[in-house]
Write an enzyme that holds these catalytic residues in place. Structure first.
Site, PDB file in Angstrom:
ATOM      1  N   SER A  83      -5.915   0.218  13.167  1.00  0.00           N
ATOM      2  CA  SER A  83      -6.872   1.583  13.465  1.00  0.00           C
ATOM      3  C   SER A  83      -7.689   1.415  14.613  1.00  0.00           C
ATOM      4  O   SER A  83      -7.970   0.578  15.289  1.00  0.00           O
ATOM      5  CB  SER A  83      -7.668   1.537  12.089  1.00  0.00           C
ATOM      6  OG  SER A  83      -8.695   2.745  12.439  1.00  0.00           O
ATOM      7  N   GLY A 115      -0.719   7.920   0.256  1.00  0.00           N
ATOM      8  CA  GLY A 115      -1.110   7.912   1.699  1.00  0.00           C
ATOM      9  C   GLY A 115       0.138   7.569   2.716  1.00  0.00           C
ATOM     10  O   GLY A 115       1.218   8.002   2.380  1.00  0.00           O
ATOM     11  N   GLY A 155       1.436   4.723   3.481  1.00  0.00           N
ATOM     12  CA  GLY A 155       2.593   3.807   2.873  1.00  0.00           C
ATOM     13  C   GLY A 155       3.673   4.479   2.315  1.00  0.00           C
ATOM     14  O   GLY A 155       4.854   4.115   2.265  1.00  0.00           O
ATOM     15  N   GLY A 212       0.739  -1.365  -0.083  1.00  0.00           N
ATOM     16  CA  GLY A 212      -0.011   0.106  -0.071  1.00  0.00           C
ATOM     17  C   GLY A 212       0.807   1.209  -0.194  1.00  0.00           C
ATOM     18  O   GLY A 212       0.472   2.224   0.756  1.00  0.00           O
ATOM     19  N   ALA A 213       1.821   1.387  -0.781  1.00  0.00           N
ATOM     20  CA  ALA A 213       2.932   2.238  -0.787  1.00  0.00           C
ATOM     21  C   ALA A 213       2.862   3.143  -1.993  1.00  0.00           C
ATOM     22  O   ALA A 213       3.801   3.959  -2.371  1.00  0.00           O
ATOM     23  CB  ALA A 213       4.286   1.930  -0.690  1.00  0.00           C
ATOM     24  N   TYR A 270     -15.075  -2.919   8.213  1.00  0.00           N
ATOM     25  CA  TYR A 270     -13.560  -2.301   8.368  1.00  0.00           C
ATOM     26  C   TYR A 270     -12.858  -2.503   9.777  1.00  0.00           C
ATOM     27  O   TYR A 270     -11.784  -2.963   9.967  1.00  0.00           O
ATOM     28  CB  TYR A 270     -13.720  -0.894   7.979  1.00  0.00           C
ATOM     29  CG  TYR A 270     -12.494  -0.284   8.166  1.00  0.00           C
ATOM     30  CD1 TYR A 270     -11.359  -0.379   7.108  1.00  0.00           C
ATOM     31  CD2 TYR A 270     -12.180   0.712   8.943  1.00  0.00           C
ATOM     32  CE1 TYR A 270     -10.086   0.398   7.194  1.00  0.00           C
ATOM     33  CE2 TYR A 270     -10.999   1.474   9.295  1.00  0.00           C
ATOM     34  CZ  TYR A 270     -10.063   1.146   8.196  1.00  0.00           C
ATOM     35  OH  TYR A 270      -8.712   1.708   8.207  1.00  0.00           O
TER      36      TYR A 270
END
Ligand SMILES: NC(=O)c1ccc[n+]([C@@H]2O[C@H](COP(=O)([O-])OP(=O)(O)OC[C@H]3O[C@@H](n4cnc5c(N)ncnc54)[C@H](OP(=O)(O)O)[C@@H]3O)[C@@H](O)[C@H]2O)c1
Length: 287
Positions: A140, A14, A16, A10-11, A165
């Site tokens: 989270s 955002g 990442g 996820g880079a 989520y």
């Protein structure tokens, strides 16, 4: 971090991407994972620009919703990197509409929980051989109030985007604490963290109203760089200063919800996750 090999999912944007830039600036060899070639190329250029000294910036393509793609990614990582010092499981998303992956798994669960579970399992030996090494997962505060729906793991009976989520983020914390327990004495640590409310691409995939909501929240949200600070800190801190299995917020260990501290639930989640990865269609959608 000079000479250290880091892998971040996820880079492409955002938290990442900000973490990849910060780690590259500290001299790490950074491998970034994304599912889109162009986005990866643009992200890699930013990570390269952030470097102080020339180190390697690599890109790897994988759509983490597919277990075959996760397996292929792990095989590529094992072939490319003789050692792996830091694995960052960061990719994640929320979906207000229920979707099912090619493996028959509900999408949020597949990407946010099963992908990090499977990738970590496949890279575990390489991490252990590279010890001291570490695994950092982006969890989270949305896990608060969530429970793992063991009787409806694929969310067929009930699906609400934010609730789902939260379940996956609870799964991240339970996975890291059970993994830490299993890795005790191996020289590999597992931690996770809450980045705060961060202005990223998060929840921009759920239609106009959600998009507008995120825009309204922008003034009270952190920058991706601020959101990535604890991740970078967990990836770079001397190993002895880390609480193995710990959950962190703003560079401090904090207690997650009571459900996230339940080691029986963590063990049970491990077993069902193994089964879902061994045979994705088990416990998944009936055609
Ligand atoms: N933003 C917040 O306020 C917040 C708060 C708490 C926790 N988090 C967590 O922080 C992590 C990073 O999110 P973010 O806020 O930085 O959001 P973001 O900007 O949307 O970034 C999410 C990243 O995950 C990748 N991703 C999503 N689905 C994927 C898939 N199927 N295969 C491969 N990659 C995929 C995205 O890649 P693409 O570019 O290809 O979409 C992107 O690089 C997530 O785990 C999220 O749950 C965020």
């Amino acid at each position: 971090m000079h000479g250290k090999q880091v892998l971040i999912t996820g880079a492409t944007r955002g938290i990442g991407l900000a973490a990849a830039e910060a780690l590259a600036a500290r001299g790490a060899n950074v491998a970034i994972v994304g599912r889109n070639k162009t986005a990866l190329r643009i992200a890699a250029a930013r990570v390269t620009a952030a470097q102080r000294k020339a180190a390697a910036v690599d890109t790897l393509i994988a759509d983490l919703s597919s277990q075959a793609a996760v397996r292929k990614l792990a095989a590529e990582v094992l072939a490319r990197y003789p050692r792996l010092d830091v694995l960052v499981n960061n990719a994640g998303a929320m979906h207000t509409r229920r979707q099912v992956t090619e493996d028959g798994i509900e999408l949020t669960w597949a990407v946010n929980h099963l992908a990090p579970f499977l990738l970590t399992m496949l890279l575990r030996d390489r991490l252990q051989a590279s010890a001291p090494a570490r695994i950092v997962t982006t969890a989270s505060a949305a896990h608060q109030g969530a429970r793992i729906p063991f009787a409806d793991l694929n969310a067929e009976r009930s699906y609400r985007g934010f609730e789902r989520y939260g379940q996956t983020k609870l799964a991240n914390i339970l996975f890291m604490s059970e993994l830490a327990r299993r890795l005790e004495g191996s020289g590999v640590t597992a931690t996770c963290f809450h980045p705060g409310l961060v202005a990223t691409g998060f929840n921009r995939n759920n239609g106009l109203i959600m998009d507008l909501g995120m825009t309204i929240l922008r003034p009270v949200s952190r920058s991706p760089q601020k959101g990535a600070e604890t991740l970078v800190w967990l990836a770079t801190l001397p190993q002895s200063a880390l609480a193995n299995g710990g959950y962190y917020f703003d560079k401090q260990q904090v207690m997650p919800s009571p459900e996230a501290q339940d080691m029986d639930t963590a063990r049970r989640l491990w077993e069902v996750s193994e089964a879902q990865c061994a045979s994705p269609r088990r416990g998944a959608e009936t055609p």
